[in-house]
Design a protein around this motif. Structure first.
Motif, PDB file in Angstrom:
ATOM      1  N   VAL A   1       6.663   7.309   1.886  1.00 50.24           N
ATOM      2  CA  VAL A   1       4.526   7.905   2.510  1.00 50.24           C
ATOM      3  C   VAL A   1       4.228   6.442   1.286  1.00 50.24           C
ATOM      4  CG1 VAL A   1       3.239   9.299   2.529  1.00 50.24           C
ATOM      5  CG2 VAL A   1       4.932  10.279   2.772  1.00 50.24           C
ATOM      6  N   TRP A   2       3.584   5.804   2.156  1.00 49.77           N
ATOM      7  CA  TRP A   2       2.420   4.804   1.680  1.00 49.77           C
ATOM      8  C   TRP A   2       1.535   4.558   1.442  1.00 49.77           C
ATOM      9  CZ3 TRP A   2       4.798   0.316  -1.192  1.00 49.77           C
ATOM     10  CH2 TRP A   2       6.147   0.175  -1.835  1.00 49.77           C
ATOM     11  N   VAL A   3       0.669   4.079   1.218  1.00 50.80           N
ATOM     12  CA  VAL A   3      -1.414   4.149   1.204  1.00 50.80           C
ATOM     13  C   VAL A   3      -1.824   2.649   1.275  1.00 50.80           C
ATOM     14  CG1 VAL A   3      -3.612   4.884   0.781  1.00 50.80           C
ATOM     15  CG2 VAL A   3      -1.223   6.367   0.450  1.00 50.80           C
ATOM     16  N   ARG A   4      -2.267   2.534   2.459  1.00 47.80           N
ATOM     17  CA  ARG A   4      -2.788   0.995   2.339  1.00 47.80           C
ATOM     18  C   ARG A   4      -4.167   1.014   1.775  1.00 47.80           C
ATOM     19  NH1 ARG A   4      -2.433  -3.632   4.990  1.00 47.80           N
ATOM     20  NH2 ARG A   4      -1.224  -2.590   6.543  1.00 47.80           N
ATOM     21  N   HIS A   5      -4.510  -0.206   0.585  1.00 52.23           N
ATOM     22  CA  HIS A   5      -5.323   0.140  -0.311  1.00 52.23           C
ATOM     23  C   HIS A   5      -6.331  -1.877  -0.382  1.00 52.23           C
ATOM     24  CE1 HIS A   5      -3.457  -3.138  -2.910  1.00 52.23           C
ATOM     25  NE2 HIS A   5      -2.297  -2.761  -2.936  1.00 52.23           N
TER      26      HIS A   5
ATOM     27  N   ALA B   1      -8.583   0.259   5.151  1.00 50.42           N
ATOM     28  CA  ALA B   1      -8.478   0.595   4.102  1.00 50.42           C
ATOM     29  C   ALA B   1      -7.940   2.550   4.495  1.00 50.42           C
ATOM     30  CB  ALA B   1      -9.585   0.457   3.177  1.00 50.42           C
ATOM     31  N   GLY B   2      -7.000   3.002   3.735  1.00 52.85           N
ATOM     32  CA  GLY B   2      -6.369   4.163   3.491  1.00 52.85           C
ATOM     33  C   GLY B   2      -6.245   4.934   4.163  1.00 52.85           C
ATOM     34  N   ALA B   3      -5.723   4.062   5.350  1.00 56.80           N
ATOM     35  CA  ALA B   3      -4.355   4.053   6.707  1.00 56.80           C
ATOM     36  C   ALA B   3      -2.794   4.841   5.566  1.00 56.80           C
ATOM     37  CB  ALA B   3      -4.558   3.536   7.498  1.00 56.80           C
TER      38      ALA B   3
END
Length: 132
Positions: A75-79, A87-89
């Motif tokens: 699980v990764w989060v776009r910053h 952002a935040g997806a």
């Protein structure tokens, strides 16, 4: 549609790439329909906004465009977002240096199943999160 309305993204602040960049109390932001929309119908939290956040439990999260998840995937989060990216997806990998693992924000996450399309046509998936 899933017990709470809207689409959910990770709470992220500009330049947030380490756990120290996220204040205690962060989590997955639950979109409120009380937040003002821009001219494109997109709601965005502004400085001083009150944010409801999920810290433990199951939540459907917005996925990056074209991302497919499966149980057991990381699980990764776009910053960092450019163009049509959000952002935040959530996603399953780094995409260069534009995303960080969920653990960088002090959380553990597990995909509960694969992608679904929500009633607004968004690519979402159920995620279980907990402080970790």
């Amino acid at each position: 549609s899933y017990g709470v309305s809207g689409t959910y993204t990770a709470i992220a602040f500009d330049g947030a790439t380490t756990a120290n960049a996220i204040p205690n109390g962060g989590g997955v932001a639950l979109q409120s329909h009380a937040i003002e929309q821009d001219e494109n119908g997109v709601t965005k939290y502004r400085t001083g906004s009150t944010v409801s956040a999920m810290q433990t439990g199951k939540v459907f999260v917005l996925l990056d465009s074209g991302v497919t998840v499966s149980v057991g995937d990381p699980v990764w989060v776009r910053h960092n977002a450019t163009g049509t990216e959000v952002a935040g997806a959530f996603r399953t990998g780094a995409d260069g240096t534009d995303a960080v693992p969920l653990s960088a924000f002090g959380f553990k996450g597990s995909w509960l199943s694969g992608n679904v399309t929500d009633m607004d046509g968004n690519n979402v998936a159920p995620l279980y999160i907990t402080r970790g």
